[in-house]
Design a protein around this motif. Structure first.
Motif, mmCIF file in Angstrom:
data_model
loop_
_atom_site.group_PDB
_atom_site.id
_atom_site.type_symbol
_atom_site.label_atom_id
_atom_site.label_comp_id
_atom_site.label_asym_id
_atom_site.label_seq_id
_atom_site.Cartn_x
_atom_site.Cartn_y
_atom_site.Cartn_z
ATOM 1 N N UNK A 115 0.860 -1.188 0.000
ATOM 2 C CA UNK A 115 0.000 0.000 0.000
ATOM 3 C C UNK A 115 0.894 1.235 0.000
ATOM 4 N N UNK A 116 0.618 2.173 -0.872
ATOM 5 C CA UNK A 116 1.301 3.471 -0.882
ATOM 6 C C UNK A 116 0.309 4.512 -0.391
ATOM 7 N N UNK A 117 0.615 5.160 0.711
ATOM 8 C CA UNK A 117 -0.317 6.107 1.320
ATOM 9 C C UNK A 117 0.156 7.538 1.133
ATOM 10 N N UNK A 118 -0.736 8.374 0.635
ATOM 11 C CA UNK A 118 -0.457 9.807 0.636
ATOM 12 C C UNK A 118 -0.453 10.293 2.079
ATOM 13 N N UNK A 119 0.502 11.132 2.452
ATOM 14 C CA UNK A 119 0.532 11.611 3.845
ATOM 15 C C UNK A 119 -0.739 12.395 4.159
ATOM 16 N N UNK A 120 -1.247 12.223 5.359
ATOM 17 C CA UNK A 120 -2.505 12.869 5.713
ATOM 18 C C UNK A 120 -2.333 14.385 5.762
ATOM 19 N N UNK A 121 -3.258 15.059 5.085
ATOM 20 C CA UNK A 121 -3.212 16.520 4.985
ATOM 21 C C UNK A 121 -4.618 17.018 4.706
#
Length: 819
Positions: free
Chosen positions: A199-205
């Motif tokens: 899984x590649x997760x975009x950093x939470x923002x």
């Protein structure tokens, strides 16, 4: 079902609220919501028991075939092996009697000892691990307090997890993206750990706290503007993954691909599938997905807990309910975008903006748009992608036609790319739609022949034909819908054959009334039309059966589609987003053999429980077969179970879109039967329009390795094509099963691979293939060749070889006896 509540199928259970690392990108500790500070460090026994009770209660109320519980934190391994065993015992004791329990744990792995792995093997707990890539990437954020690296400890744990005794527990890696890291180094670092999934997760923002590293500010009023910094990073990883032959699933890209092909996304961050996840904290409070903690203090809170509230009450919370509304749950800006069905508006927390709540596009909108377009264009260059994306035609790739199926005016043209997809054993939605149009044209031709050759003196026949002809001029779409019912062609072929032999039964002749009535209902014709009575009811194709009296006809009010007029309405099941009709009324459904009688409520409910799990299984584990099946499978005819306990299923050459199945106990085995039979459906439709072999070669003289009697060439071809899906099923099954089940799957994979390789060789040396047929079998062979080098354990291989040798010996004996 418990009312209209959409059930939770996944629970994230916080078993420890503290962590032994100090990752500076962690949404639990480093973002707006700091509610962890007031919660117990760990889940106590009484709270665990209450949670298990609530989950079991929810699963029973909704008749869930499976529920997944993900043990989470903080760091869940801080609970300690002894307390962890107590927890697993509690969950298993309460939930396993009600439904299948799928246990997972997500960990930083620094404390993943052999003691833990032995425990997880005992309780079949799959292990997911956080790792941000290579050493440089991981040490940018994932550190102990005092800035000491965790990398070596994690790699040592992953090495243990990959050992043969524990490999089956390895669920995959989760990587949080930092665009300051080299994307190729990150990708290679992940691949080196041999994960079954990434899984590649975009950093939470959010729009208030925007992603790190942007070169320009972003404005939610202009969501497609921006520099796409994160998309560039993801595109680089995608290109490397694509060039490597996609060595393991990367959920981000697989979800985009799935949505492009009409499948549900496999990640919460993309697509429009309803979110079915609930978080339970260490104190028993029920929360929304805890990534909402990046938005503001209390964003994830529901005010509910397991002591006072059911899980159904949590499902009614507005913040949860809105995420189950599909396209209606995204912002107005997103609803106007052609890509919304792929991106789904992005991850819900990433939409937050003070003063506007979550009614915005994702802060990553520009990145999502660029990444999705990049993936779609790559698919099209490979000759296997969707024809259009957001209303535009992507540039044709090598060997690809510049026309779409919709550009063809005869509906019978199967292009080279569609033929190649089918030869490989697969078939995109666009390809299956071509086949569907082919079948529609064939049905129209059959009806025209029946009109010419039918009994013109029969007043009922003539009036039914006149109604159908009039409706065809007034509402051709309604007629097309009626003719699309799978068993209309079965009836038409049978009737036409009988007419030519002078043996047409009156019931078959007058079934034209039922077909015409069905078209009239679709058109809301506004008149009463006759429907013939058979066995005490009046079957109406595509709708069910009307109540009937003693006369030969009953009357149908075609101005209303009100199913209260139906004494036996067809059941429609939503199977993971695919609408499937359970056909237990049509008199021509017996083409599959051994149909059940009308299902009772309990039997129908069993199908409603089993089908969603089976389709979801195909989506997740057989993604190359799922798009075609989702596009072409419309109808299932329940079959009677075999008395000897074997699994029973069938396809009928003239019933495109339909298969017959006896419902097995295991949804995974139902998935196997579905993909197996849909292979026959696809090949039968292809054989309607393409000459693959000499049709005069009908002598049963060929060896099919799964049969002990000689087969005709078409029987060998059909069986071989279906077994491409069978081999793939067991190939994936062995990777996910454990213990004796895994050993059995390994043996079946080895056996069916051996059989299918030999069958292809039989076909190629038959001497009866046309040039087109040789091309088709060569395409099948390429798919099979991709499996040949996959290792299987020696005992499985020996068992497969023994079975093949025994089967061949008996075949030779029978062949000698026949000669």
């Amino acid at each position: 079902m418990a009312g209209d509540t959409v059930p939770f199928r996944q629970v994230v259970l916080k078993v420890h609220s503290r962590c032994d690392l100090a990752c500076d990108h962690c949404y639990v500790y480093e973002h707006a919501d700091q509610s962890w500070r007031g919660r117990p460090n760990e889940l106590d026994s009484s709270t665990a028991a209450r949670i298990a009770h609530r989950v079991a209660e929810h699963a029973a109320a909704h008749r869930l075939p499976e529920i997944r519980i993900v043990l989470h934190g903080g760091e869940p391994l801080l609970l300690g092996p002894h307390r962890m065993r107590e927890l697993l015992d509690t969950l298993r004791a309460a939930i396993s009697p009600v439904t299948r329990l799928d246990l997972r744990i997500h960990t930083n792995a620094v404390q993943l000892t052999e003691e833990y792995l032995d425990l997880f093997a005992e309780y079949e707990v799959k292990v997911g691990v956080s790792l941000d890539g290579d050493r440089a990437a991981n040490d940018r954020h994932r550190l102990y307090r005092g800035a000491r690296s965790s990398y070596d400890q994690v790699l040592a744990s992953l090495a243990r997890l990959r050992e043969p005794a524990y490999r089956h527990l390895y669920a995959g890696l989760l990587c949080t993206i930092d665009i300051a890291n080299d994307p190729i180094a990150v990708y290679r670092g992940l691949v080196a750990q041999q994960p079954p999934r990434v899984d590649l997760l975009l950093p939470h923002a959010t729009w208030e706290h925007q992603p790190i590293g942007l070169t320009s500010a972003r404005d939610p009023g202009r969501p497609t503007e921006g520099d796409g910094e994160y998309a560039g990073w993801l595109d680089a990883v995608f290109d490397a993954w694509d060039a490597d032959g996609r060595p393991m699933p990367i959920r981000t890209f697989e979800s985009v691909l799935g949505a492009l092909y009409g499948r549900p996304a496999t990640t919460e961050a993309l697509g429009l599938n309803p979110v079915d996840l609930l978080v339970i904290e260490t104190d028993g409070t029920l929360e929304q997905v805890d990534s909402l903690k990046t938005a503001y203090e209390g964003a994830a809170a529901t005010g509910l807990d397991v002591w006072s509230n059911t899980l159904d009450e949590a499902a009614a919370i507005p913040g949860i309910a809105v995420r189950r509304q599909g396209i209606d749950g995204v912002s107005a800006v997103c609803r106007e975008c052609a890509l919304v069905r792929v991106c789904g508006g992005g991850l819900y927390p990433h939409r937050y903006r003070p003063g506007h709540g979550f009614d915005n596009p994702s802060v990553y909108c520009a990145d999502l748009k660029e990444m999705i377009t990049h993936v779609a264009d790559a698919e099209i260059r490979h000759g296997r992608g969707p024809a259009t994306l957001g209303g535009r035609r992507a540039a044709p790739g090598p060997g690809e036609s510049s026309s779409t199926p919709e550009d063809r005016d005869d509906g019978l043209d199967l292009g080279a790319e569609e033929f190649a997809e089918l030869a490989a054993g697969h078939g995109s939605p666009a390809t299956i739609r071509v086949m569907t149009r082919n079948q529609a044209a064939l049905r129209r031709d059959l009806l025209a022949l029946i009109a010419r050759e039918g009994p013109q003196q029969d007043q009922r026949f003539a009036q039914a034909w006149d109604l159908l002809a009039a409706l065809s001029g007034q509402d051709p779409e309604a007629v097309a819908k009626a003719l699309a019912h799978p068993y209309v062609r079965v009836w038409a072929v049978q009737l036409l054959t009988d007419l030519r032999n002078g043996e047409a039964a009156a019931a078959d002749v007058h079934h034209l009334e039922a077909v015409a009535a069905s078209a009239a209902v679709h058109a809301r014709h506004g008149a009463r039309v006759p429907v013939p009575v058979r066995d005490g009811v009046a079957p109406l194709p595509g709708f069910g059966a009307l109540a009937a009296g003693p006369r030969a006809q009953t009357w149908c009010d075609t101005g209303s589609a009100d199913e209260r007029d139906l004494v036996r309405p067809l059941r429609r099941i939503d199977a993971a987003g695919l609408q499937i009709t359970i056909e237990d009324t049509d008199p021509y459904r017996a083409c599959h053999g051994t149909p059940t009688a009308r299902l009772n409520t309990e039997e129908a409910d069993a199908w409603a429980r089993a089908l969603p799990g089976a389709i979801a299984y195909i989506d997740e584990y057989m993604p190359e077969f799922a798009p075609g099946l989702r596009t072409g499978l419309t109808t299932i005819m329940p079959m009677r179970r075999a008395e000897d306990g074997t699994h029973r299923s069938a396809a009928a050459r003239h019933a495109f879109g339909s298969i017959g199945v006896a419902l097995p106990e295991d949804p995974a085995l139902l998935a196997l039967l579905l993909v197996h039979e849909f292979q026959h459906v696809k090949l039968g439709a292809l054989l309607d329009i393409a000459a693959l072999y000499d049709v005069t070669d009908t002598e049963p003289r060929y060896y099919a390795p799964w049969r002990r009697d000689p087969r005709p060439l078409e029987g060998l071809l059909q069986g071989t094509y279906a077994h491409i899906a069978v081999v793939e099923f067991w190939r994936m099954r062995r990777a996910q099963a454990t213990g004796a089940e895994r050993d059995a799957a390994e043996t079946r994979f080895a056996r069916w691979r051996l059989h299918t390789v030999e069958a292809v060789e039989q076909l190629l040396k038959s001497g009866s293939l046309t040039a087109l047929g040789e091309s088709f079998i060569t395409g099948m062979s390429r798919t099979i060749d991709s499996w040949r080098d996959e290792k299987v354990n020696p005992s499985a291989l020996r068992a497969a070889q023994r079975a093949a040798a025994d089967n061949r010996a008996e075949f030779e004996d029978r062949l000698r006896a026949l000669s």
